[in-house]
Scaffold this active site. Structure first.
Site, PDB file in Angstrom:
ATOM      1  N   ARG A  58       0.584  -0.757  -0.098  1.00 44.47           N
ATOM      2  CA  ARG A  58      -0.413   0.318   0.003  1.00 44.47           C
ATOM      3  C   ARG A  58       0.972   1.215  -0.098  1.00 44.47           C
ATOM      4  NH1 ARG A  58      -2.011   2.454   4.387  1.00 44.47           N
ATOM      5  NH2 ARG A  58      -2.306   0.354   5.580  1.00 44.47           N
ATOM      6  N   TYR A 111     -16.322  14.737 -15.866  1.00 42.62           N
ATOM      7  CA  TYR A 111     -16.798  13.188 -15.612  1.00 42.62           C
ATOM      8  C   TYR A 111     -17.640  12.866 -15.009  1.00 42.62           C
ATOM      9  CZ  TYR A 111     -16.473   8.477 -14.825  1.00 42.62           C
ATOM     10  OH  TYR A 111     -16.753   6.942 -14.604  1.00 42.62           O
ATOM     11  N   ASP A 183      -8.192  17.458 -15.432  1.00 40.94           N
ATOM     12  CA  ASP A 183      -7.775  15.295 -15.690  1.00 40.94           C
ATOM     13  C   ASP A 183      -7.960  15.748 -16.807  1.00 40.94           C
ATOM     14  OD1 ASP A 183      -8.693  13.445 -16.212  1.00 40.94           O
ATOM     15  OD2 ASP A 183     -10.436  13.430 -14.878  1.00 40.94           O
ATOM     16  N   LYS A 208      -8.473   4.377 -18.901  1.00 44.94           N
ATOM     17  CA  LYS A 208      -9.043   5.130 -21.075  1.00 44.94           C
ATOM     18  C   LYS A 208      -7.717   5.291 -21.666  1.00 44.94           C
ATOM     19  CE  LYS A 208     -12.838   6.096 -18.141  1.00 44.94           C
ATOM     20  NZ  LYS A 208     -12.894   6.822 -18.280  1.00 44.94           N
TER      21      LYS A 208
END
Ligand SMILES: *Cc1c(COP(=O)(O)O)cnc(C)c1O
Length: 393
Positions: A58, A111, A183, A208
């Site tokens: 992590r 988005y 973004d 994407k």
């Protein structure tokens, strides 16, 4: 002797600079949750930061780190922070920059979930938001308040393909000490480098274009400064929205072909946009490569190509939009974008369905709006598919 990897494609292939003692050609998947220390002192040095040894996945993992370094290099940033999804990247930035009594300005057609989460979850923590049409810089300036702590852009925006001026907005934001996050999912660093244009943070849904093969969900944040890198990395590690090593491996593999995939998809998209623009059943087409795009000149300045995302309005509203959707044969009826396959989706009934009707219209999301993510198939097949679907309207 190693060659200089200054070109974009060379960075795609060799970025991250991973080497192991076995000479692996690709970065292996270190599918481990934890790393053992040599002795107690070594463990102590890893925790104090004197030794850069790995501790726990992590917090850091070689497979993930290779991807982080590569994307940071491509964006010309200080460092990358990989996340479990694009939304994990968005929320890491929101949590890192915003606190109670503070305010964010964002574009009104970002988005869907990037807006929904800000309007439904963050008010619980007393975070205020203004969603404005950021394609007009005056709307951004007018929305600035003394407590504004972040300007969050998405350009081209989703799904209206509206383009905001990263350079001009960053300049004004910095005069007021406000950081700017972009973004960059629709462009990828191949077509647009927000940090070079003045932004402070860039983030991606790597689901994407960066991965490009529609087989994983993943996110990435890249910062310009070390200070912001450390701050956001700590948010990611403590929230626990880290990437998994296998996810990192697949993304790193997909990333290698980013430029050739986008070149091909973009070449197809230019032809599809031209075709749609002259089609009698199409009201309008929004594509940064068309002179009819309201921010055509700005797109040429801040993007190195118009990309592979097209939105168009079918004459006849919601019903006509649905008819096109129901009649395409090759294009997949699916959300997401930036993969090698052509996808078609209907924002009003799908991705933006949770946004109230009046806000949808204000953001330009009309009933007949259809969004295409153009793939790398043969362009004649893509056009013929759309042609026969439009014939049914
Ligand atoms: C898909 C997408 C996101 C969210 O990413 P996930 O990987 O689905 O969590 C954020 N921004 C944009 C522009 C997107 O297209």
């Amino acid at each position: 002797m190693k060659t200089e990897k200054s070109g974009f494609n060379s960075k795609l292939i060799h970025g991250g600079d991973f080497h192991d003692s076995l000479g692996s050609a690709v970065t292996p998947i270190y599918q481990t949750s934890t790393f053992s220390f040599k002795n107690a002192d070594h463990g102590a040095r890893c925790f104090s930061g004197e030794d850069d040894g790995y501790i726990y996945t992590r917090l850091g993992n070689p497979t993930i780190e290779d991807l982080e370094k590569t994307v940071a290099e491509l964006e010309n940033g200080f460092g990358g922070i990989a996340t479990s999804s694009g939304m994990a990247a968005v929320n890491t930035v929101y949590l890192g920059f915003l606190g109670a009594g503070e305010h964010i300005i964002s574009h009104n057609a970002v988005y869907g979930p990037s807006r929904v989460v800000m309007e439904t979850l963050y008010p619980k923590f007393n975070v205020e938001s203004s969603f404005v049409d950021a394609t007009d810089i005056n709307n951004v300036i007018n929305a600035i308040r003394p407590n504004t702590k972040l300007i969050y852009l998405e350009t081209p925006a989703n799904p209206t393909i509206g383009i905001s001026d990263i350079k001009a907005i960053s300049k004004i934001a910095h005069e007021k000490g406000i950081p700017v996050c972009v973004d960059n999912t629709f462009c990828s660093p191949y077509l647009q480098k927000p940090l070079d244009l003045g932004a402070d943070i860039v983030l991606h849904s790597m689901t994407k274009f960066i991965n490009g093969h529609a087989d994983i969900v993943a996110g990435m944040i890249v910062t310009k400064t070390e200070e912001q890198y450390k701050m956001l990395r700590s948010v990611m590690m403590n929230v626990g929205c880290n990437m998994d090593p296998h996810q990192a491996f697949l993304t790193r593999r997909g990333l290698k072909t980013l430029a050739i995939r986008i070149d091909r998809a973009q070449e197809n998209a230019i032809k599809v946009a031209d075709y749609l623009e002259q089609h009698p059943k199409v009201e309008w087409v929004k594509y940064p490569g068309l002179k009819s795009h309201p921010q055509y000149e700005l797109a040429k300045m801040q993007m190195s190509g118009p990309g592979a995302m097209i939105s168009f309005e079918v004459k006849g509203g919601l019903k006509a939009g649905k008819t096109v959707m129901d009649n395409v044969q090759m294009a997949l009826l699916a959300v997401s974008l930036g993969g090698i396959e052509t996808l078609i989706q209907h924002p009003a009934s799908m991705t933006h369905s949770k946004i109230p009707q009046e806000k949808k219209l204000e953001a330009g999301i009309t009933g007949g709006l259809v969004r295409l993510s153009i793939g790398i198939e043969d362009v004649d097949d893509i056009i013929n598919d759309l042609k026969q679907a439009l014939d049914k309207v």
